[in-house]
Design an enzyme around this catalytic site. Structure first.
Site, PDB file in Angstrom:
ATOM      1  N   PHE A  96      87.598 -30.473   4.191  1.00 42.21           N
ATOM      2  CA  PHE A  96      88.836 -29.943   4.025  1.00 42.21           C
ATOM      3  C   PHE A  96      89.896 -30.442   5.130  1.00 42.21           C
ATOM      4  O   PHE A  96      90.748 -30.960   4.879  1.00 42.21           O
ATOM      5  CB  PHE A  96      88.582 -28.543   4.005  1.00 42.21           C
ATOM      6  CG  PHE A  96      89.853 -27.626   4.184  1.00 42.21           C
ATOM      7  CD1 PHE A  96      90.963 -27.761   3.556  1.00 42.21           C
ATOM      8  CD2 PHE A  96      89.732 -26.588   5.229  1.00 42.21           C
ATOM      9  CE1 PHE A  96      91.963 -27.040   3.735  1.00 42.21           C
ATOM     10  CE2 PHE A  96      90.823 -25.803   5.673  1.00 42.21           C
ATOM     11  CZ  PHE A  96      92.095 -26.214   4.844  1.00 42.21           C
ATOM     12  N   ASN A 135      78.949 -38.178   5.569  1.00 44.53           N
ATOM     13  CA  ASN A 135      78.029 -38.482   4.808  1.00 44.53           C
ATOM     14  C   ASN A 135      77.938 -37.250   3.445  1.00 44.53           C
ATOM     15  O   ASN A 135      76.980 -37.355   2.927  1.00 44.53           O
ATOM     16  CB  ASN A 135      76.734 -38.107   5.539  1.00 44.53           C
ATOM     17  CG  ASN A 135      76.569 -36.562   5.956  1.00 44.53           C
ATOM     18  OD1 ASN A 135      77.750 -35.973   5.827  1.00 44.53           O
ATOM     19  ND2 ASN A 135      75.359 -36.305   6.506  1.00 44.53           N
ATOM     20  N   LYS A 157      83.472 -43.274  25.190  1.00 46.62           N
ATOM     21  CA  LYS A 157      83.271 -43.921  26.473  1.00 46.62           C
ATOM     22  C   LYS A 157      83.203 -45.380  26.216  1.00 46.62           C
ATOM     23  O   LYS A 157      84.143 -46.051  27.078  1.00 46.62           O
ATOM     24  CB  LYS A 157      82.102 -43.280  27.413  1.00 46.62           C
ATOM     25  CG  LYS A 157      81.740 -43.816  28.592  1.00 46.62           C
ATOM     26  CD  LYS A 157      80.594 -42.815  28.791  1.00 46.62           C
ATOM     27  CE  LYS A 157      79.669 -43.427  30.034  1.00 46.62           C
ATOM     28  NZ  LYS A 157      78.712 -44.468  29.292  1.00 46.62           N
ATOM     29  N   TYR A 206      75.304 -22.549  14.111  1.00 46.24           N
ATOM     30  CA  TYR A 206      76.699 -22.894  14.176  1.00 46.24           C
ATOM     31  C   TYR A 206      77.330 -22.670  15.513  1.00 46.24           C
ATOM     32  O   TYR A 206      77.886 -23.425  16.416  1.00 46.24           O
ATOM     33  CB  TYR A 206      77.523 -22.439  13.078  1.00 46.24           C
ATOM     34  CG  TYR A 206      78.745 -22.669  13.241  1.00 46.24           C
ATOM     35  CD1 TYR A 206      79.107 -24.217  12.707  1.00 46.24           C
ATOM     36  CD2 TYR A 206      79.881 -21.864  13.233  1.00 46.24           C
ATOM     37  CE1 TYR A 206      80.543 -24.453  12.428  1.00 46.24           C
ATOM     38  CE2 TYR A 206      81.329 -22.413  13.110  1.00 46.24           C
ATOM     39  CZ  TYR A 206      81.578 -23.561  12.702  1.00 46.24           C
ATOM     40  OH  TYR A 206      82.924 -24.040  12.504  1.00 46.24           O
ATOM     41  N   THR A 246      91.024 -20.971   8.990  1.00 46.72           N
ATOM     42  CA  THR A 246      92.121 -22.039   8.228  1.00 46.72           C
ATOM     43  C   THR A 246      91.688 -22.323   7.014  1.00 46.72           C
ATOM     44  O   THR A 246      90.699 -22.277   6.408  1.00 46.72           O
ATOM     45  CB  THR A 246      92.063 -23.481   8.959  1.00 46.72           C
ATOM     46  OG1 THR A 246      92.224 -23.044  10.316  1.00 46.72           O
ATOM     47  CG2 THR A 246      93.251 -23.997   8.264  1.00 46.72           C
TER      48      THR A 246
HETATM   49  P1  NAD Z   1      84.035 -29.025   5.445  1.00 46.54           P
HETATM   50  O1  NAD Z   1      82.805 -28.470   5.073  1.00 46.54           O
HETATM   51  O2  NAD Z   1      85.205 -29.075   4.532  1.00 46.54           O
HETATM   52  O3  NAD Z   1      84.127 -30.505   6.180  1.00 46.54           O
HETATM   53  C1  NAD Z   1      83.198 -30.923   7.208  1.00 46.54           C
HETATM   54  C2  NAD Z   1      82.882 -32.433   6.688  1.00 46.54           C
HETATM   55  O4  NAD Z   1      81.941 -32.897   7.544  1.00 46.54           O
HETATM   56  C3  NAD Z   1      82.169 -32.567   5.421  1.00 46.54           C
HETATM   57  O5  NAD Z   1      82.998 -33.621   4.498  1.00 46.54           O
HETATM   58  C4  NAD Z   1      80.890 -32.858   5.446  1.00 46.54           C
HETATM   59  O6  NAD Z   1      80.085 -33.862   4.703  1.00 46.54           O
HETATM   60  C5  NAD Z   1      80.903 -33.531   7.095  1.00 46.54           C
HETATM   61  N1  NAD Z   1      79.659 -33.738   7.584  1.00 46.54           N
HETATM   62  C6  NAD Z   1      79.051 -32.650   7.954  1.00 46.54           C
HETATM   63  N2  NAD Z   1      77.768 -33.260   8.737  1.00 46.54           N
HETATM   64  C7  NAD Z   1      78.130 -34.610   8.931  1.00 46.54           C
HETATM   65  C8  NAD Z   1      77.275 -35.600   9.347  1.00 46.54           C
HETATM   66  N3  NAD Z   1      76.086 -35.283  10.182  1.00 46.54           N
HETATM   67  N4  NAD Z   1      77.907 -36.751   9.411  1.00 46.54           N
HETATM   68  C9  NAD Z   1      78.916 -37.046   8.978  1.00 46.54           C
HETATM   69  N5  NAD Z   1      79.751 -36.383   8.252  1.00 46.54           N
HETATM   70  C10 NAD Z   1      79.272 -34.912   8.035  1.00 46.54           C
HETATM   71  O7  NAD Z   1      84.557 -28.084   6.830  1.00 46.54           O
HETATM   72  P2  NAD Z   1      86.155 -28.000   7.385  1.00 46.54           P
HETATM   73  O8  NAD Z   1      86.537 -26.676   7.165  1.00 46.54           O
HETATM   74  O9  NAD Z   1      86.994 -29.050   6.937  1.00 46.54           O
HETATM   75  O10 NAD Z   1      85.633 -28.160   9.098  1.00 46.54           O
HETATM   76  C11 NAD Z   1      85.843 -29.153   9.610  1.00 46.54           C
HETATM   77  C12 NAD Z   1      85.629 -29.067  11.087  1.00 46.54           C
HETATM   78  O11 NAD Z   1      86.438 -28.051  11.663  1.00 46.54           O
HETATM   79  C13 NAD Z   1      84.272 -28.393  11.388  1.00 46.54           C
HETATM   80  O12 NAD Z   1      83.611 -29.052  12.629  1.00 46.54           O
HETATM   81  C14 NAD Z   1      84.241 -26.864  11.663  1.00 46.54           C
HETATM   82  O13 NAD Z   1      83.184 -26.535  12.215  1.00 46.54           O
HETATM   83  C15 NAD Z   1      85.561 -26.804  12.088  1.00 46.54           C
HETATM   84  N6  NAD Z   1      86.314 -25.511  11.965  1.00 46.54           N
HETATM   85  C16 NAD Z   1      86.984 -25.223  10.892  1.00 46.54           C
HETATM   86  C17 NAD Z   1      87.458 -24.038  10.459  1.00 46.54           C
HETATM   87  C18 NAD Z   1      88.124 -23.710   9.398  1.00 46.54           C
HETATM   88  O14 NAD Z   1      88.477 -22.307   8.959  1.00 46.54           O
HETATM   89  N7  NAD Z   1      88.258 -24.622   8.276  1.00 46.54           N
HETATM   90  C19 NAD Z   1      87.354 -22.910  11.425  1.00 46.54           C
HETATM   91  C20 NAD Z   1      86.708 -23.389  12.623  1.00 46.54           C
HETATM   92  C21 NAD Z   1      86.394 -24.630  13.048  1.00 46.54           C
END
Ligand code: NAD
Ligand code: UDP
Length: 328
Positions: free
Chosen positions: A12, A33, A106, A146, A176
């Protein structure tokens, strides 16, 4: 032309970040991935000569040819249902994955921004949450995988900054939402909207008195972009302080979607935070940033996106099958 690596690119937030950096004239390398992401989110970028995609699990050594100016590390499951189902992968991407990307930053002398979360505050005893609050996290609870991965991520990032002089940025993202969330990822907005569209009752967990504060994706991306370009290395909250209880939020969605369904109550998940609201004083001062999109407008745009999904997507199995990723 700046060269940017974005991990979690098919997710997302990652996919919106890819768009943003391409729009400002950068060369973007997206990495994912697909464990919780979807190729569909970046399909429109594959023909762009300023975009390259690498399918890779960032918990394994990350190799990039050529220079990098910026790395944005967004790979991680983000929905409670996702990280409860893939706890080890969640811990690994926050720890080993972050270590790999810091090492890459780095080696390339790149600036790195890591995606942290309001979950580092746990079930907060301070309200609203400002960056100087250390949090209230249950290390051994189901959400701990997490929360603690993200807390470790912040610590190792600061260690690389202090020990290696790496240019680091840490964004603490609060809930978000917007287009490209996975309909069945279990987070409250896609969950309620999917239920309304399928003609199912809306499932409120607990009595619905717990609160959240929802930020529209465009505002979030703007905040992250400004933070990356700032010179501030400590964590910064980015979110929308407009707080609402989940019970009232369900009513808002019932009105917006014009569904005739009702609210049903289910058990509150363990360690579900009872209140959450970002204190964004720092982001306002430092980045001259504050959210511009109010919830009514953001929710309309998001609902229009979910309404545009195919029938097959709408009725696709409720839960993603992670089996092919387990024990990899
Ligand atoms: P999401 O699940 O839509 O996207 C996460 C992406 O990371 C996915 O496409 C997934 O396939 C990829 N991924 C996960 N593990 C992986 C790995 N080992 N190697 C490669 N790719 C990998 O989630 P999001 O809402 O887009 O969140 C993105 C980031 O923002 C995350 O780090 C999340 O912790 C952080 N975050 C999001 C929110 C929110 O409200 N959306 C809030 C707090 C933090
Ligand atoms: N929630 C709910 N019904 C659902 C999904 C979530 O009542 O179908 C609640 C959940 O218990 C939490 C809030 O909505 O209190 C936000 O949940 P979400 O999974 O979106 O994110 P969180 O902020 O908990 O990480």
């Amino acid at each position: 032309m700046k060269r940017v690596l974005i991990t979690g690119a098919a997710g997302f937030l990652g996919s919106h970040l890819c768009d943003r950096f391409i729009n400002v004239g950068c060369y973007v390398i997206g990495m994912d991935n697909f464990i919780t992401g979807d190729r569909k989110n970046i399909n429109h970028l594959f023909d762009n000569s300023n975009f390259q995609f690498i399918e890779h699990d960032v918990t394994e050594f990350v190799k990039i040819e050529g220079d990098l100016d910026y790395i944005l590390h967004f790979a991680s499951p983000a929905s409670p249902i996702d990280y409860l189902k893939i706890p080890i992968q969640t811990l690994k991407v926050g720890s080993l994955g972050t270590h790999n990307l810091l090492g890459l930053a780095k080696a390339k002398k790149a600036r790195i921004l890591i995606a942290s979360t309001s979950e580092v505050y746990g079930d907060p005893l301070v309200h609203p949450q400002s960056e100087d609050y250390y949090g209230n996290v249950n290390t051994i609870g189901p959400r701990g995988v997490y929360d603690e991965a993200k807390r470790f991520q912040e610590s190792i990032t600061m260690a690389y900054h202090r020990f290696h002089g790496l240019e680091t940025r840490i964004v603490r993202i609060f809930n978000t939402y917007g287009p490209r969330m996975r309909l069945n990822d279990g987070r409250v907005i896609p969950a309620f909207m999917g239920q309304a569209l399928r003609g199912e009752d809306l499932t409120v967990f607990g009595d619905g008195s717990q609160t959240r504060s929802f930020c529209y994706v465009d505002d979030q991306i703007e905040g992250i972009y400004r933070l990356l370009l700032s010179d501030y290395q400590y964590p910064v909250n980015i979110g929308n302080p407009h707080e609402i209880s989940i019970r009232d939020f369900a009513d808002e969605i019932i009105k917006l979607t014009e569904t005739s369904q009702k609210v049903v109550y289910e058990d509150l998940p363990i360690d579900d935070p009872m209140q959450r609201q970002p204190d964004i004083t720092l982001a306002k001062k430092l980045l001259n940033w504050e959210p511009k999109v109010d919830r009514a407008e953001g929710m309309r745009k998001t609902f229009n996106y979910f309404k545009g999904l195919t029938r097959e997507e709408l009725y696709k199995s409720e839960h993603k099958d992670f089996s092919s990723y387990i024990n990899k």
